[in-house]
Design an enzyme around this catalytic site. Sequence first.
Site, PDB file in Angstrom:
ATOM      1  N   ASP A   1      33.506  40.811  30.968  1.00 32.27           N
ATOM      2  CA  ASP A   1      34.667  41.174  31.910  1.00 32.27           C
ATOM      3  C   ASP A   1      35.607  40.425  31.556  1.00 32.27           C
ATOM      4  O   ASP A   1      35.586  39.297  30.788  1.00 32.27           O
ATOM      5  CB  ASP A   1      33.960  40.831  33.547  1.00 32.27           C
ATOM      6  CG  ASP A   1      35.092  41.448  34.198  1.00 32.27           C
ATOM      7  OD1 ASP A   1      35.819  42.594  34.255  1.00 32.27           O
ATOM      8  OD2 ASP A   1      35.713  40.625  35.447  1.00 32.27           O
TER       9      ASP A   1
ATOM     10  N   GLU B   1      39.844  39.232  33.107  1.00 32.58           N
ATOM     11  CA  GLU B   1      40.938  39.029  34.029  1.00 32.58           C
ATOM     12  C   GLU B   1      42.185  39.057  33.150  1.00 32.58           C
ATOM     13  O   GLU B   1      42.164  38.640  32.113  1.00 32.58           O
ATOM     14  CB  GLU B   1      41.012  37.817  35.113  1.00 32.58           C
ATOM     15  CG  GLU B   1      39.729  37.867  35.784  1.00 32.58           C
ATOM     16  CD  GLU B   1      39.612  39.024  36.799  1.00 32.58           C
ATOM     17  OE1 GLU B   1      40.454  39.728  36.925  1.00 32.58           O
ATOM     18  OE2 GLU B   1      38.377  39.451  37.101  1.00 32.58           O
TER      19      GLU B   1
ATOM     20  N   HIS C   1      42.546  37.877  41.591  1.00 31.21           N
ATOM     21  CA  HIS C   1      41.820  36.968  40.905  1.00 31.21           C
ATOM     22  C   HIS C   1      41.951  35.753  41.189  1.00 31.21           C
ATOM     23  O   HIS C   1      40.965  35.020  40.922  1.00 31.21           O
ATOM     24  CB  HIS C   1      41.630  37.196  39.386  1.00 31.21           C
ATOM     25  CG  HIS C   1      43.005  37.094  38.722  1.00 31.21           C
ATOM     26  ND1 HIS C   1      43.997  36.363  38.978  1.00 31.21           N
ATOM     27  CD2 HIS C   1      43.591  38.265  38.025  1.00 31.21           C
ATOM     28  CE1 HIS C   1      45.064  36.534  38.056  1.00 31.21           C
ATOM     29  NE2 HIS C   1      44.869  37.833  37.522  1.00 31.21           N
TER      30      HIS C   1
ATOM     31  N   HIS D   1      37.914  38.038  42.294  1.00 33.88           N
ATOM     32  CA  HIS D   1      37.383  38.813  41.044  1.00 33.88           C
ATOM     33  C   HIS D   1      37.286  37.611  40.118  1.00 33.88           C
ATOM     34  O   HIS D   1      38.610  36.951  39.867  1.00 33.88           O
ATOM     35  CB  HIS D   1      38.279  39.796  40.518  1.00 33.88           C
ATOM     36  CG  HIS D   1      38.034  40.950  41.167  1.00 33.88           C
ATOM     37  ND1 HIS D   1      37.080  42.000  40.813  1.00 33.88           N
ATOM     38  CD2 HIS D   1      38.806  41.552  42.412  1.00 33.88           C
ATOM     39  CE1 HIS D   1      37.324  43.104  41.902  1.00 33.88           C
ATOM     40  NE2 HIS D   1      38.014  42.629  42.733  1.00 33.88           N
TER      41      HIS D   1
ATOM     42  N   ASP E   1      31.871  38.178  37.677  1.00 35.99           N
ATOM     43  CA  ASP E   1      31.678  39.546  37.711  1.00 35.99           C
ATOM     44  C   ASP E   1      30.936  39.985  36.789  1.00 35.99           C
ATOM     45  O   ASP E   1      30.018  41.125  36.830  1.00 35.99           O
ATOM     46  CB  ASP E   1      33.278  40.277  37.501  1.00 35.99           C
ATOM     47  CG  ASP E   1      33.966  40.480  38.694  1.00 35.99           C
ATOM     48  OD1 ASP E   1      33.470  39.728  39.635  1.00 35.99           O
ATOM     49  OD2 ASP E   1      35.070  40.923  38.627  1.00 35.99           O
TER      50      ASP E   1
END
Length: 242
Positions: free
Chosen positions: A7, A9, A57, A152, A157
């Site tokens: 994942d 960001e 986030h 997040h 995640d």
Amino acid sequence: MRYVVLDTETTGLEVRQGHRIIEIGCIEVAGRQVTNRHFHEYVNPQRAVDEGAFQVHGISDDMLADKPTFSAVAERFLDFVRGSTLIIHNAAFDIGFLDAELERLNLGKMADHVEGVIDSLMMAREMFPGKRNNLDALCDRLGVNNSHRQFHGALLDSQILAEVYLAMTRGQDSLVIDLSAGQGHSATSSIQLGDLQLPEPEPTADELALHARYVQALDKEVKGACIWTSLTMAPSAASDAA
């Protein structure tokens, strides 16, 4: 096959507007078990984080000011994922950002370094058509605990997605994207589990107890007897249940 749940960001939603990666989180999965190997880095994007992205986030410009640039972590990241099959929720988003970062460094694309990508969002849409299939909704639907998820975060995640993916693939084939199949197109293929010659070890007492608790949870989820329970019930008990 080695799997890496991944994942990212980012500073914003659109890679075409010059937005950059600010966090990468990867979790290794082997033998349907999450291992203790992981990769995690915050990245200085050399640009501001959009307010909308910050609200999601919680990663601010100040938090990233002293972090390494993507160029400083790229080789270690590629070493970790090289040769694996990635598991990503909404893979097109993360792969688009990763490809852009690699191309800036003349390191090719993700397709040059990994075997393929499993898009868990595509899988969820096939399994649960017409329903919400973001990570929070899947956690609720599949009984995955995400109570510790306030914002997040890439590593958190990835850990949650690993559990969600394992719950979604109980005895099922995986939908794999072949990143090298044509420009702008993705081919899909299924791993036929019946073609594999797998050992059949006898379960331990602890494993049998875990299995029993797992089946009880399935029964609770379907508000009755799940398929496994129905198939393994004694004939008399099955007739009584009918």
